[in-house]
Design an enzyme around this catalytic site. Structure first.
Site, mmCIF file in Angstrom:
data_model
loop_
_atom_site.group_PDB
_atom_site.id
_atom_site.type_symbol
_atom_site.label_atom_id
_atom_site.label_comp_id
_atom_site.label_asym_id
_atom_site.label_seq_id
_atom_site.Cartn_x
_atom_site.Cartn_y
_atom_site.Cartn_z
ATOM 1 N N GLU A 1 29.769 69.550 56.138
ATOM 2 C CA GLU A 1 29.559 68.114 55.909
ATOM 3 C C GLU A 1 28.829 67.862 54.599
ATOM 4 O O GLU A 1 29.199 66.973 53.818
ATOM 5 C CB GLU A 1 28.735 67.529 57.066
ATOM 6 C CG GLU A 1 29.470 67.470 58.391
ATOM 7 C CD GLU A 1 28.550 67.172 59.559
ATOM 8 O OE1 GLU A 1 29.064 66.945 60.664
ATOM 9 O OE2 GLU A 1 27.310 67.172 59.373
ATOM 10 N N HIS B 1 28.447 69.259 69.823
ATOM 11 C CA HIS B 1 27.859 69.756 68.574
ATOM 12 C C HIS B 1 26.535 70.404 68.959
ATOM 13 O O HIS B 1 25.841 69.934 69.859
ATOM 14 C CB HIS B 1 27.649 68.599 67.596
ATOM 15 C CG HIS B 1 26.968 68.978 66.309
ATOM 16 N ND1 HIS B 1 27.283 70.109 65.609
ATOM 17 C CD2 HIS B 1 25.972 68.361 65.609
ATOM 18 C CE1 HIS B 1 26.525 70.168 64.513
ATOM 19 N NE2 HIS B 1 25.720 69.124 64.499
ATOM 20 N N GLU C 1 43.097 56.959 40.630
ATOM 21 C CA GLU C 1 43.201 58.358 40.247
ATOM 22 C C GLU C 1 42.194 59.242 40.987
ATOM 23 O O GLU C 1 42.515 60.373 41.355
ATOM 24 C CB GLU C 1 42.990 58.503 38.734
ATOM 25 C CG GLU C 1 43.642 59.719 38.130
ATOM 26 C CD GLU C 1 45.124 59.825 38.458
ATOM 27 O OE1 GLU C 1 45.522 60.899 38.953
ATOM 28 O OE2 GLU C 1 45.890 58.867 38.242
ATOM 29 N N GLN D 1 33.999 60.195 70.310
ATOM 30 C CA GLN D 1 34.327 61.337 71.159
ATOM 31 C C GLN D 1 34.262 60.963 72.639
ATOM 32 O O GLN D 1 35.084 61.399 73.440
ATOM 33 C CB GLN D 1 33.375 62.500 70.881
ATOM 34 C CG GLN D 1 33.608 63.201 69.558
ATOM 35 C CD GLN D 1 34.888 64.026 69.532
ATOM 36 O OE1 GLN D 1 35.418 64.429 70.564
ATOM 37 N NE2 GLN D 1 35.404 64.272 68.341
#
Length: 331
Positions: free
Chosen positions: A194, A107, A226, A27
């Site tokens: 999260e 945050h 898969e 960031q």
């Protein structure tokens, strides 16, 4: 819910300030470079001689220590890992705060859980892009932006919201849309997402599916393709148009099988456990656990990293990804 766009924000307010970016990581590099290119006076703080210090210098940015940057700046954004922020704040930032300065976060962890308690005579705000830093940077360079959240914890100067919108505009966020929230709501929804879905639930679902196929005698390679490789295709469809876009794009067989069998995997018991996880976030017990984990040197985290790295899906995955030249390999 009001969404703010370019016309709702002005860069003029932030252009009157000197901005310090504490930390030049994912960031940090995006905020520093985007703001600089928006005409904002930015200084970056890093550890002298470190790789991030060198990277910031190579990008043409002014770089100094956290102590010097916070002493010089009017607006200080802390873009460090949650577990480091309190240490750096107390050692290098707190004593340099002046009346009317602004502390900025991406945050809310340290403010919401009171790991950092700023003085009452400074502004405290959040600008949280809803994407990794490299996308904040890339979309800005393309003339776009990513959606952002803003929050105001303390408005000592009376114009902190306008300053937050100015910052969001400087990094490109107002091109995509900016939503106002609170430190509490951002922190609690972020941690829950999260743990229960993005980094916890999804990863364990992938591993469980892989193990189920391998234990039934299917080759590791098929199980990997898969249960992990193709997940990106589905997530991209979610990203583009939600569940409806995904169901429209897959086969009728996949759509029917998914809608009838998915609830047998994600059951009422799963949701009950999700509610327990949310409670642990809300009452601060997860934050307490994480703070104590770091105080001990993060032994549990290190052991869990080792276990994950050695999981068969990681072993076969590395081999298969090496076959795919189109995947950008990142350390």
């Amino acid at each position: 819910m009001k969404v703010y766009y370019d016309n709702d924000a002005s860069l003029d307010l932030l252009k009157q300030k000197k901005v310090a970016i504490i930390g030049y990581g994912s960031q940090g590099h995006a905020h520093a470079l985007n703001l600089t290119e928006s005409g904002i006076n930015v200084v970056v703080a890093e550890v002298p001689g470190s790789e991030p210090w060198k990277a910031a210098e190579a990008a043409g940015l002014k770089v100094t220590t956290a102590e010097e940057a916070s002493a010089q700046a009017d607006v200080i954004m802390i873009l460090l890992p949650d577990q480091i922020q309190k240490i750096v704040y107390e050692k290098s930032i707190a004593q340099n705060l002046k009346e009317g300065d602004t502390l900025v976060f991406a945050h809310g962890f340290n403010i919401h859980y009171k790991q950092i308690v700023p003085p009452s005579n400074v502004n405290v705000m959040m600008i949280a892009p809803k994407s990794p830093g490299h996308l904040v940077r890339r979309t800005f360079q393309q003339g776009d932006g990513v959606p952002c959240l803003i929050a105001i914890q303390n408005d000592y100067s009376g114009n902190t919201k306008e300053l937050a919108l100015s910052w969001a505009k400087g990094i490109g966020g107002t091109k995509a849309g900016v939503i106002e929230t609170t430190f509490k709501d951002e922190t609690e929804t972020d941690l829950f997402g999260e743990q229960a879905v993005l980094c916890g639930g999804a990863a364990d679902l992938v591993k469980a599916g892989f193990e189920t196929l391998v234990e039934a005698g299917y080759p590791d390679e098929l199980a990997y393709f898969e249960c992990m490789h193709e997940l990106k295709l589905i997530v991209d469809l979610f990203y583009e148009g939600g569940l409806s876009r995904m169901n429209y794009s897959v086969s009728d067989t996949a759509e029917y099988g998914g809608m009838t069998r998915g609830p047998r995997v994600i059951t009422a018991e799963t949701k009950k456990e999700m509610k327990k996880i949310l409670t642990e976030v809300q009452d601060g017990s997860f934050a307490k656990e994480w703070i104590e984990e770091n105080a001990k040197g993060a032994p549990n985290l290190k052991e869990l990293r080792k276990i994950n790295t050695e999981h068969p899906i990681e072993v076969v995955g590395k081999k298969l990804r090496d076959m795919m030249s189109y995947i950008i390999k990142k350390k």
